[in-house]
Motif scaffolding. Structure first.
Motif, PDB file in Angstrom:
ATOM      1  N   GLU A 165      -5.142   3.508 -11.816  1.00 25.69           N
ATOM      2  CA  GLU A 165      -5.256   3.960 -10.423  1.00 25.69           C
ATOM      3  C   GLU A 165      -4.597   2.989  -9.458  1.00 25.69           C
ATOM      4  O   GLU A 165      -5.015   2.862  -8.316  1.00 25.69           O
ATOM      5  CB  GLU A 165      -6.729   4.057 -10.020  1.00 25.69           C
ATOM      6  CG  GLU A 165      -7.280   5.412 -10.111  1.00 25.69           C
ATOM      7  CD  GLU A 165      -8.625   5.497  -9.387  1.00 25.69           C
ATOM      8  OE1 GLU A 165      -8.935   6.599  -8.983  1.00 25.69           O
ATOM      9  OE2 GLU A 165      -9.327   4.493  -9.231  1.00 25.69           O
ATOM     10  N   CYS A 166      -3.611   2.265  -9.929  1.00 31.21           N
ATOM     11  CA  CYS A 166      -2.994   1.247  -9.081  1.00 31.21           C
ATOM     12  C   CYS A 166      -2.029   1.886  -8.090  1.00 31.21           C
ATOM     13  O   CYS A 166      -1.678   1.279  -7.080  1.00 31.21           O
ATOM     14  CB  CYS A 166      -2.265   0.231  -9.939  1.00 31.21           C
ATOM     15  SG  CYS A 166      -1.091   0.956 -11.085  1.00 31.21           S
TER      16      CYS A 166
ATOM     17  N   TYR B 198      -1.705   3.928  10.831  1.00 28.68           N
ATOM     18  CA  TYR B 198      -2.646   2.930  11.335  1.00 28.68           C
ATOM     19  C   TYR B 198      -2.328   2.666  12.799  1.00 28.68           C
ATOM     20  O   TYR B 198      -1.159   2.488  13.146  1.00 28.68           O
ATOM     21  CB  TYR B 198      -2.502   1.618  10.553  1.00 28.68           C
ATOM     22  CG  TYR B 198      -2.771   1.758   9.074  1.00 28.68           C
ATOM     23  CD1 TYR B 198      -4.045   1.549   8.575  1.00 28.68           C
ATOM     24  CD2 TYR B 198      -1.753   2.111   8.181  1.00 28.68           C
ATOM     25  CE1 TYR B 198      -4.313   1.685   7.218  1.00 28.68           C
ATOM     26  CE2 TYR B 198      -2.008   2.247   6.828  1.00 28.68           C
ATOM     27  CZ  TYR B 198      -3.288   2.034   6.350  1.00 28.68           C
ATOM     28  OH  TYR B 198      -3.546   2.169   5.015  1.00 28.68           O
TER      29      TYR B 198
ATOM     30  N   ASP C 131       1.281   5.647   1.214  1.00 25.31           N
ATOM     31  CA  ASP C 131      -0.045   5.598   0.607  1.00 25.31           C
ATOM     32  C   ASP C 131      -0.003   6.409  -0.678  1.00 25.31           C
ATOM     33  O   ASP C 131       1.090   6.738  -1.152  1.00 25.31           O
ATOM     34  CB  ASP C 131      -1.107   6.095   1.599  1.00 25.31           C
ATOM     35  CG  ASP C 131      -2.435   5.392   1.394  1.00 25.31           C
ATOM     36  OD1 ASP C 131      -2.939   5.424   0.265  1.00 25.31           O
ATOM     37  OD2 ASP C 131      -2.959   4.814   2.350  1.00 25.31           O
TER      38      ASP C 131
ATOM     39  N   SER D  10      -5.366   6.227  -4.091  1.00 26.38           N
ATOM     40  CA  SER D  10      -6.132   5.325  -3.247  1.00 26.38           C
ATOM     41  C   SER D  10      -7.382   6.049  -2.766  1.00 26.38           C
ATOM     42  O   SER D  10      -7.317   7.156  -2.244  1.00 26.38           O
ATOM     43  CB  SER D  10      -5.242   4.893  -2.082  1.00 26.38           C
ATOM     44  OG  SER D  10      -5.998   4.648  -0.935  1.00 26.38           O
TER      45      SER D  10
ATOM     46  N   ASN E 165      -9.448   5.511  -0.346  1.00 29.12           N
ATOM     47  CA  ASN E 165      -9.585   5.729   1.086  1.00 29.12           C
ATOM     48  C   ASN E 165      -8.633   6.794   1.606  1.00 29.12           C
ATOM     49  O   ASN E 165      -8.864   7.379   2.647  1.00 29.12           O
ATOM     50  CB  ASN E 165      -9.370   4.420   1.850  1.00 29.12           C
ATOM     51  CG  ASN E 165     -10.581   3.518   1.734  1.00 29.12           C
ATOM     52  OD1 ASN E 165     -11.694   3.993   1.612  1.00 29.12           O
ATOM     53  ND2 ASN E 165     -10.358   2.223   1.742  1.00 29.12           N
TER      54      ASN E 165
ATOM     55  N   PRO F  33      -6.814  -0.887   3.960  1.00 30.51           N
ATOM     56  CA  PRO F  33      -6.808   0.270   3.077  1.00 30.51           C
ATOM     57  C   PRO F  33      -7.673   0.141   1.816  1.00 30.51           C
ATOM     58  O   PRO F  33      -8.170   1.139   1.326  1.00 30.51           O
ATOM     59  CB  PRO F  33      -5.333   0.423   2.690  1.00 30.51           C
ATOM     60  CG  PRO F  33      -4.716  -0.911   2.930  1.00 30.51           C
ATOM     61  CD  PRO F  33      -5.516  -1.575   4.004  1.00 30.51           C
ATOM     62  N   GLY F  34      -7.829  -1.053   1.270  1.00 30.62           N
ATOM     63  CA  GLY F  34      -8.679  -1.203   0.095  1.00 30.62           C
ATOM     64  C   GLY F  34      -8.044  -0.769  -1.222  1.00 30.62           C
ATOM     65  O   GLY F  34      -8.699  -0.736  -2.242  1.00 30.62           O
ATOM     66  N   TYR F  35      -6.749  -0.405  -1.193  1.00 29.48           N
ATOM     67  CA  TYR F  35      -6.112  -0.023  -2.459  1.00 29.48           C
ATOM     68  C   TYR F  35      -5.569  -1.248  -3.187  1.00 29.48           C
ATOM     69  O   TYR F  35      -5.812  -2.387  -2.779  1.00 29.48           O
ATOM     70  CB  TYR F  35      -5.043   1.049  -2.255  1.00 29.48           C
ATOM     71  CG  TYR F  35      -4.069   0.843  -1.105  1.00 29.48           C
ATOM     72  CD1 TYR F  35      -3.422  -0.366  -0.926  1.00 29.48           C
ATOM     73  CD2 TYR F  35      -3.782   1.887  -0.224  1.00 29.48           C
ATOM     74  CE1 TYR F  35      -2.516  -0.535   0.110  1.00 29.48           C
ATOM     75  CE2 TYR F  35      -2.891   1.719   0.820  1.00 29.48           C
ATOM     76  CZ  TYR F  35      -2.256   0.505   0.982  1.00 29.48           C
ATOM     77  OH  TYR F  35      -1.368   0.333   1.993  1.00 29.48           O
ATOM     78  N   SER F  36      -4.817  -0.986  -4.280  1.00 32.46           N
ATOM     79  CA  SER F  36      -4.418  -2.106  -5.139  1.00 32.46           C
ATOM     80  C   SER F  36      -3.302  -2.939  -4.500  1.00 32.46           C
ATOM     81  O   SER F  36      -2.546  -2.455  -3.662  1.00 32.46           O
ATOM     82  CB  SER F  36      -3.939  -1.570  -6.486  1.00 32.46           C
ATOM     83  OG  SER F  36      -2.648  -1.014  -6.341  1.00 32.46           O
TER      84      SER F  36
END
Lengths: 373, 255
Positions: free
Chosen positions: A262-263, A279, A303, A307, A309, B160-163
């Motif tokens: 899930e990277c 953002y 994105d 992810s 979020n 964002p909290g992603y990798s």
């Protein structure tokens, strides 16, 4: 074979003349080695990694010296045109709010138009999909539109497939069919050059070219054929999208989820993935209490559906499991995009296979869905 | 509008995250202008009085006194934000959670009887409700100022909290794991550092901690295939975020 009207021959050493013609009016983007990887960057003719070949496998990549004579014997690295036409980070507008008003100023870009050198058939198919999404859809994307409209495209027909390529089975390559200004085919001693647009024709008119013969056109066909025969991977595209729609509950999705990191690497290197998040950035220095007001900038960044979020709504992510998120990604590539945009969301470039740290291979996973449950 | 009251607290830690606050440089002046700094031991002697709108908490809980003090901070505070690996994840000192504190005491101190400590070092969230967690060793200055600005604007911080891989790919940093076969923790680690190590050709060692849903075992399987032993694999995780990586590993086993 008959010779197309626009076909000519360019001496290999005259490739630099193409750069000379473009440089004054364009920012020339092409392949270059950086940190042991072929990336896309601003280049000159000597930056092209001539004499290098990539060795790719699921989750691995390396460059070696090639014993082939071609300049373009390497295949795609992690980058695609997407880095330039749909930039990883782009400023959309600045905003300023006071007690009484709100001002929004679109962020302009004053850049030279882009010229892509060495773009392959798979990526041109991806660009066609991007055009559908960003230009021909209900909402036009200004950033993409402004970067895309003047982009000059010099495509190259692949003479050697990458180890993870499967464009032939997706019907997107290796031969460039449309969407180019100029297309090059590397022959033994020269390039066969063909123009696809008036401006391509204009550029060719300024170069010292030779007449092409039937033998050259035959050699092009031979080389394309050899490339197709050398391609190791395939997807049975004729079974799409049905294969995906028939198997939402196939146990193989859970098997993938165990390996899936899930990277998001697959989505970042995929030339058709376009998801992004915005953002509103306000620095502390842009906040004021007396008088009350603030200013800032809206930034868009790549994105990914992987992810958590990105898909988070009130109450959580509506695809709560890794299994569901992977299935969404692969299903979008191989099925939903066909309905959405009339084109598959996968162009067979193999980047997601190479750049997946876990080595998840979309061609193998698609095949596994065919097995009995 | 009245300036919100901010307190900055420290438990077991190296002070580096508080220094990150001081290192906000030009933004530090903005911070002082926008907030009333009610408590900040690193910068002033002012004692803790009254209620706080926001508390930034550095450090892990590793003594009995800290355990009761963090409850007091929580009771005085509207929004409690942890800053850095110690407060968010227990810190390097949480390595003792996997062994005997008595052995550590004996090996370090000549008179271990003088030492008052808990057997485990734990993150703030193991003790009180935490409103927002900022990761990193030290905490990222940009994320810190984004969080403070978001607090003032009553919006969700743009974190964002992603990798880490997402940031690496955006920057176009060559992948150390795939092109260099290095044991990089990027795929399971939170973005936020601005790709500090990978852009210097050093694999990520996880100072921003495991991101939500990190499939750590799957990554360790990749490392095993590259020739690392199980022991070498766990050493990679046992650093300043050891407690969180180990927790994430047991939680996210299969999904």
């Amino acid at each position: 074979m008959s010779v197309p009207a626009t076909a000519r021959k360019l001496k290999k050493e005259d490739l630099s003349c193409v750069f000379d013609q473009l440089r004054a009016s364009h920012r020339v983007i092409g392949p270059k080695i950086e940190g042991g990887v072929i990336v896309l960057a601003d280049i000159d003719v000597h930056d092209i990694p001539a004499g290098f070949e990539d060795r790719q496998a699921a989750g691995s990549y390396s460059l070696i010296r090639s014993d082939r004579p071609e300049i373009f014997s390497f295949s795609a690295g992690p980058d695609s045109f997407k880095r330039f036409l749909h930039p990883p980070v782009s400023e959309m507008f600045t905003f300023r709010r006071s007690r009484t008003s709100m001002t929004i100023t679109p962020s302009g870009r004053e850049e030279k138009p882009l010229a892509f050198i060495g773009i392959r058939a798979c990526d041109l198919s991806a660009m066609k999909l991007y055009d559908r999404i960003f230009l021909e859809g209900p909402v036009k994307d200004n950033t993409y539109a402004s970067l895309r409209s003047n982009a000059f495209i010099i495509a190259v027909n692949c003479c050697r497939p990458g180890d993870n390529c499967f464009c032939s089975s997706m019907g997107t390559g290796p031969e460039v069919k449309d969407g180019y200004d100029i297309v090059l085919t590397e022959l033994r001693d020269s390039f066969l050059v063909e123009s696809g647009t008036v401006r391509g024709q204009d550029l060719l008119a300024r170069l010292a070219l030779e007449e092409a013969t039937g033998i050259d056109v035959d050699e092009k066909a031979e080389r394309t054929g050899a490339c197709i025969r050398a391609m190791k991977k395939s997807i049975r595209a004729e079974e799409l999208p049905g294969l995906i729609y028939r198997n939402p509950d196939h146990p193989h999705w859970a098997d993938i989820a165990e390996r899936d990191l899930e990277c998001g690497n697959c989505t970042q290197v995929c030339p058709t993935c376009f998801c992004n998040a915005t953002y509103d950035l306000v620095r502390l220095s842009q906040v004021s209490f007396k008088p009350p007001g603030l200013s800032g900038v809206r930034v868009r960044k790549w994105d990914s559906c992987f992810s958590r979020n990105f898909g988070r709504v009130h109450g959580g992510n509506f695809r709560p499991s890794r299994r569901a998120r992977y299935r969404q990604w692969m299903s979008h590539k191989l099925a939903y995009a066909i309905e959405q945009f009339g084109l598959p969301g996968c162009v067979g470039c193999g980047r997601c296979i190479t750049w997946c740290p876990a080595g998840i291979d979309i061609t193998v996973e698609a095949e596994a869905l065919k097995d009995a449950r | 509008m009245k300036r919100p009251r901010i307190g900055i607290f420290k438990f077991t830690s190296c002070d580096g995250c508080q220094l990150s606050v001081l290192n906000l440089e030009e933004e530090l002046l903005d911070l002082v202008g926008l907030f009333q700094v009610a408590f900040f031991r690193e910068a002033t002697d002012r004692p803790l009085r009254g209620h706080l709108d926001i508390a930034l908490v550095e450090g892990s809980i590793s003594t009995g006194w800290q355990r009761s003090h963090v409850v007091e901070v929580r009771e005085r505070t509207r929004y409690l934000v942890t800053i850095g690996a110690c407060a968010t994840s227990g810190g390097l000192q949480a390595l003792r959670n996997w062994t005997s504190i008595e052995d550590y005491k004996k090996s370090v101190y000549p008179s271990p009887g003088m030492i008052e400590t808990l057997p485990c070092s734990t993150p703030i969230s193991d003790h009180v409700y935490v409103d927002y967690e900022l990761w990193g060793c030290p905490v990222g200055s940009d994320e810190l100022s984004e969080t403070l600005a978001s607090f003032l604007l009553d919006k969700r911080p743009g974190i964002p909290g992603y990798s880490l891989c997402m940031e690496c790919k955006r920057k176009g940093t060559p992948c150390l794991l795939i092109a260099g076969s290095a044991p990089c923790l990027g795929p399971v680690t939170r973005a936020g550092c601005g790709v500090l190590c990978p852009s210097l050709e050093r694999p990520c060692y996880g100072c921003f901690g495991p991101r939500e849903g990190a499939n750590i075992d799957a990554l360790l399987n990749v490392f095993r295939k590259k020739g690392l032993s199980p022991h070498e694999c766990s050493l990679l995780l046992d650093k300043m975020n050891t407690y969180s990586y180990r927790k994430a590993r047991s939680r996210e086993g299969r999904l």
